[in-house]
Design an enzyme around this catalytic site. Structure first.
Site, PDB file in Angstrom:
ATOM      1  N   PHE A 132       0.841  -1.196   0.000  1.00  7.83           N
ATOM      2  CA  PHE A 132       0.000   0.000   0.000  1.00  7.83           C
ATOM      3  C   PHE A 132       0.883   1.256   0.000  1.00  7.83           C
ATOM      4  O   PHE A 132       1.832   1.351   0.774  1.00  7.83           O
ATOM      5  CB  PHE A 132      -0.854  -0.043   1.269  1.00  7.83           C
ATOM      6  N   ASP A 213       1.634  -4.923   8.626  1.00  5.79           N
ATOM      7  CA  ASP A 213       0.459  -4.064   8.485  1.00  5.79           C
ATOM      8  C   ASP A 213      -0.747  -4.986   8.317  1.00  5.79           C
ATOM      9  O   ASP A 213      -0.839  -5.704   7.314  1.00  5.79           O
ATOM     10  CB  ASP A 213       0.648  -3.152   7.263  1.00  5.79           C
ATOM     11  N   TYR A 238     -11.404   0.726  10.413  1.00 12.70           N
ATOM     12  CA  TYR A 238     -12.616   1.117   9.657  1.00 12.70           C
ATOM     13  C   TYR A 238     -12.943   0.150   8.533  1.00 12.70           C
ATOM     14  O   TYR A 238     -13.949   0.297   7.869  1.00 12.70           O
ATOM     15  CB  TYR A 238     -12.482   2.544   9.099  1.00 12.70           C
ATOM     16  N   LYS A 239     -12.087  -0.850   8.306  1.00 16.15           N
ATOM     17  CA  LYS A 239     -12.372  -1.846   7.264  1.00 16.15           C
ATOM     18  C   LYS A 239     -13.209  -2.962   7.881  1.00 16.15           C
ATOM     19  O   LYS A 239     -14.360  -2.719   8.216  1.00 16.15           O
ATOM     20  CB  LYS A 239     -11.055  -2.312   6.644  1.00 16.15           C
ATOM     21  N   ARG A 388     -12.589  -5.633  -6.468  1.00 15.98           N
ATOM     22  CA  ARG A 388     -12.574  -6.392  -5.218  1.00 15.98           C
ATOM     23  C   ARG A 388     -14.009  -6.592  -4.735  1.00 15.98           C
ATOM     24  O   ARG A 388     -14.807  -5.661  -4.733  1.00 15.98           O
ATOM     25  CB  ARG A 388     -11.789  -5.637  -4.127  1.00 15.98           C
TER      26      ARG A 388
HETATM   27  C1  LIG Z   1      -6.242   1.005   4.397  1.00 14.14           C
HETATM   28  C2  LIG Z   1      -4.794   0.840   4.497  1.00 14.14           C
HETATM   29  C3  LIG Z   1      -3.973   1.854   5.015  1.00 14.14           C
HETATM   30  C4  LIG Z   1      -4.572   3.169   5.407  1.00 14.14           C
HETATM   31  O1  LIG Z   1      -3.796   3.857   6.327  1.00 14.14           O
HETATM   32  P1  LIG Z   1      -4.451   5.074   7.146  1.00 14.14           P
HETATM   33  O2  LIG Z   1      -3.343   5.613   7.926  1.00 14.14           O
HETATM   34  O3  LIG Z   1      -5.572   4.514   7.958  1.00 14.14           O
HETATM   35  O4  LIG Z   1      -4.980   6.041   6.138  1.00 14.14           O
HETATM   36  C5  LIG Z   1      -2.626   1.605   5.139  1.00 14.14           C
HETATM   37  N1  LIG Z   1      -2.092   0.418   4.754  1.00 14.14           N
HETATM   38  C6  LIG Z   1      -2.850  -0.569   4.241  1.00 14.14           C
HETATM   39  C7  LIG Z   1      -2.232  -1.870   3.842  1.00 14.14           C
HETATM   40  C8  LIG Z   1      -4.212  -0.386   4.081  1.00 14.14           C
HETATM   41  O5  LIG Z   1      -4.960  -1.349   3.556  1.00 14.14           O
END
Ligand SMILES: *Cc1c(COP(=O)(O)O)cnc(C)c1O
Length: 428
Positions: A132, A213, A238-239, A388
């Site tokens: 990400f 992560d 939030y996911k 997805r």
């Molecule tokens: C959703 C997601 C993020 C988002 O990071 P935020 O700091 O909450 O904006 C980071 N890494 C991964 C792998 C994600 O899926």
């Protein structure tokens, strides 16, 4: 991959829903009439319990003012630690190893600022090329702050097929130049699960610290972070955890690191009994709480009080089992019903390697997503060519999956997607 006796009938999915012990949780969520929500891997759905705990929290502010920090049913002062306790079973950690705080990206900054200690030859950070972007930006900036060039000091393990990362390739890249490894537990596009246990063992054998992560795995699959001796982990809520847009994230630090000074220090990382002594010498908490920075975002944590109770009742093992049944059924149905369409299933087919969503590749993916939305199916698009679908075991039914595939078939057969531009929207 279609079994001979695969039953694609509507009666069959109705039967699956009737036998599903998790089905009663669906009515706790605000699902919109006429819409099939399959995007819980991006933003989970609001539950009545999360709504109630948020309203209760507002009420405690109304009623107690400043005393809300220590009064009421959910005093704010140690809320981050108490929520950490509730999340601990989901990541397989001891309660003191987990705290809810910050966001994925800020927590990653904190973890790297704390655990990245370049010395001698060991100066590089190892990640992967499918990670990400926010994680990569954080790692690049941390390298720059230590005076290194990210071009040479951030190693990104290559994917052989642009979908998956082979553990073997990651292990090969664990050289004597690597000081720290940061990887996802589940890749956000292909949904591949990385073998955390194997990678952690390999890293430690080579004297390298490793963190993960968990954004795409928390609330979707089981973890055993303590047992596997993972050094640290970060995630959002939030996911799959349904905490609401921007809800407070989380971090885990293995207890063997307790007492290690936070790279980014702030007063909320203090030992709770000492914090209000207001001394200029910080006495950090001897738990994962030490890695908090400032005043917790109480209103953005409040929905999790209710939401996490749902997880405790449903049980992560049960959720994972149903999730696998749903994604497996969805793949089979797509292979059967859409055999003539050029979809490629980009996620791993084996249960052991597949997270909570499936990933369909098609060159018209962006506009297929738009047509699906117009028809009441909510997926998400990930550039360049992926769709997805996350059938979430807490609130999606097998009937949802069956109907979504039927709609996808209609969109493809009627060429409905051709009415739209093949470009992504602002968010997806
Ligand atoms: C959703 C997601 C993020 C988002 O990071 P935020 O700091 O909450 O904006 C980071 N890494 C991964 C792998 C994600 O899926």
């Amino acid at each position: 991959m279609i079994e001979k006796h695969f039953d694609s009938s509507y009666e069959y999915v109705r039967q699956l829903d009737q036998q599903d012990k998790l089905a009663p949780f669906r009515k706790e969520f605000y699902l919109q009439e006429g819409s099939i929500y399959l995007d819980g891997n991006s933003l989970g759905v609001l539950s009545k319990r999360a709504e109630k705990s948020l309203l209760d929290l507002l009420d405690s502010w109304k009623q107690f003012g400043i005393d809300g920090w220590t009064e009421g049913d959910d005093p704010w002062y140690n809320l981050s630690e108490r929520l950490g306790e509730k999340v601990a079973p989901l990541v397989g950690a001891n309660s003191e190893e987990v705290v809810l705080t910050g966001s994925t990206t800020t927590n990653l900054h904190q973890m790297v600022a704390t655990f990245y200690e370049p010395r001698g030859e060991r100066t590089k950070i190892l990640a992967d090329e499918l990670t990400f972007p926010s994680d990569i930006y954080a790692l690049q900036s941390q390298l720059r702050m230590k005076g290194y060039n990210p071009e040479t000091h951030l190693i990104r393990v290559k994917s052989r097929d642009k979908r998956l990362i082979e553990e073997e390739d990651v292990i090969k890249a664990m050289t004597e130049e690597v000081a720290l490894i940061v990887l996802p537990s589940v890749l956000y596009r292909s949904g591949q699960i990385l073998d955390i246990k194997r990678l952690t063992k390999a890293a430690h054998e080579r004297g390298i610290l490793i963190g993960f992560d968990l954004c795409h795995s928390i609330g979707a699959i089981e973890h055993q972070l303590s047992e596997w001796e993972v050094d640290f982990a970060v995630w959002c809520t939030y996911k799959y955890l349904n905490g609401g847009p921007g809800s407070v994230g989380g971090l885990y630090v293995n207890k063997k690191h307790f007492g290690k000074a936070p790279g980014l220090a702030g007063w909320f990382g203090s030992n709770k009994d000492k914090q209000f002594d207001m001394e200029h010498t910080m006495i950090p908490a001897e738990t994962a709480g030490a890695y908090q920075i400032g005043t917790p975002h109480i209103l953005s944590a409040a929905p999790l009080i209710g939401s996490l109770d749902i997880f405790a009742e449903a049980g992560i093992a049960n959720l994972r089992k149903k999730s696998l049944c749903m994604t497996s059924y969805m793949m089979k149905l797509i292979s059967r019903e859409l055999a003539d369409v050029h979809f490629n299933i980009g996620n791993p087919l084996e249960d052991k390697r597949r997270g909570g969503h499936i990933y369909l590749e098609h060159k018209e993916a962006a506009r297929i997503c738009k047509a699906l939305k117009v028809n009441g199916v909510i997926p998400d698009f990930r550039a360049p060519n992926g769709i997805r679908f996350a059938p979430v075991p807490l609130y999606n039914s097998y009937e949802d999956v069956w109907k979504a595939v039927r709609i996808l078939k209609k969109v493809m057969e009627e060429g409905q997607y051709k009415q739209f531009e093949n470009e992504r929207g602002i968010i997806a």
